[in-house]
Design an enzyme around this catalytic site. Structure first.
Site, PDB file in Angstrom:
ATOM      1  N   SER A 251       0.803  -1.221   0.000  1.00 16.31           N
ATOM      2  CA  SER A 251       0.000   0.000   0.000  1.00 16.31           C
ATOM      3  C   SER A 251       0.840   1.277   0.000  1.00 16.31           C
ATOM      4  CB  SER A 251      -0.974   0.005   1.183  1.00 16.31           C
ATOM      5  OG  SER A 251      -0.302  -0.263   2.386  1.00 16.31           O
ATOM      6  N   HIS A 302       1.669   4.771   4.384  1.00 17.54           N
ATOM      7  CA  HIS A 302       0.883   5.402   3.315  1.00 17.54           C
ATOM      8  C   HIS A 302       1.362   6.832   3.071  1.00 17.54           C
ATOM      9  CE1 HIS A 302      -2.769   2.552   4.144  1.00 17.54           C
ATOM     10  NE2 HIS A 302      -1.685   1.913   3.771  1.00 17.54           N
TER      11      HIS A 302
END
Length: 319
Positions: A251, A302
């Site tokens: 991610s 992230h």
């Protein structure tokens, strides 16, 4: 051959109203399929064979059809040639010869010409699939690597739903204590590990969409650079700001690709409009909200991936 046979007969039944029958082949020691079409006074029969077995395939099919059909029949052989094919145009049955290796029609008798459109359709479909893979080969390659590594995790942990923490650490998860001992490779290997089936499913689904966009805009090689540096950047942020947590997943790298698309949208806003940038920002915002709402999501990874991806793509865009 089995794949070709399945696609061919599927099209035959859907597009030309054939129905299927199976019969036992003594030569092959298994059941084989024959397509049949009722044309009032006779049946049209179609079967698929390779170039080494066409005579025996014709004989067996003829014997079966003679004993089961109540009307005359016309046999058409679809012959799949693997090597050089020596054709006899004086054969006593209709046939269409297709080279699997060269993906081209070698010969077609007058009575089998109605099957050429199906062969052409199969050929074009295969070409589209090949072209599609080549067009996004970097995105698909990263997906394949991630999936293969996940399968190794499954084997080691003996669980496809949830991967145990010991397996993740052993295979290279971001684990600060071990990074402090010099295992810096974990800053990249962690990006190719996933903690569960759901985890890899959502990450690969996102990569399949965003990766293709970045590969289209920036090109494959630049996309790889953005992806890998974003993965490392995300794990560095996680190392600094999430020192107690164990982190895995693509991610961070995917957020880096979102950053790349955000940079593209900003730089090209006069050509593509501001709505594109707004959509990217909304997507990022939604993922941030999800990250905050759901536990065990490494939001620092992230953030790091997004930041590094945006910075790197600023340099690489139109370079």
């Amino acid at each position: 051959m089995e794949k070709f046979e399945k696609v061919f007969f599927n099209l035959l039944t859907k597009e030309m109203n054939f129905f299927m029958r199976d019969y036992y082949s003594k030569f092959n020691n298994k059941n084989k399929w024959v397509g049949l079409l009722d044309i009032d006074n006779a049946y049209v029969a179609v079967l698929i064979t390779n170039d080494l077995e066409e005579e025996i395939a014709y004989s067996e099919a003829k014997e079966y059809l003679s004993s089961t059909l109540d009307k005359p029949f016309i046999i058409n052989l679809i012959v799949l040639a693997s090597d050089e094919y020596i054709n006899s145009e004086n054969s006593y049955y209709n046939k269409l010869v297709f080279s699997l290796k060269e993906r081209k029609l070698i010969y077609c008798s007058e009575g089998s010409k109605s099957f050429i459109p199906i062969i052409d359709y199969i050929n074009k479909s295969d070409e589209k699939k090949t072209k599609r893979f080549k067009e996004y080969k970097f995105t698909y390659s990263i997906m394949i690597i991630n999936i293969c590594i996940f399968l190794l995790e499954v084997v080691k942990s003996r669980n496809i739903i949830e991967i145990d923490i010991y397996t993740l650490i052993e295979m290279g998860a971001k684990f600060n204590q071990l990074i402090n001992y010099g295992q810096f490779y974990r800053l990249i290997t962690a990006a190719f590990l996933h903690g569960s089936l759901i985890h890899i499913f959502f990450n690969m689904s996102a990569l399949n969409i965003i990766g293709k966009e970045v590969e289209t805009v920036y090109g494959g090689r630049k996309m790889i650079i953005i992806y890998l540096l974003s993965a490392i950047g995300g794990n560095i942020f996680s190392y600094i700001f999430n020192s107690r947590g164990i982190s895995v997943g693509a991610s961070g790298a995917i957020f880096g690709l979102l950053g790349a698309m955000l940079v593209f949208g900003i730089k090209e806003r006069h050509n593509i409009g501001k709505r594109y940038v707004k959509n990217i920002i909304q997507t990022i915002g939604l993922n941030v909200i999800i990250g905050v709402a759901i536990p065990n999501i490494d939001n620092f990874a992230h953030l790091g991936g997004l930041t590094i991806g945006a910075l790197i793509s600023t340099v690489l865009f139109r370079e």
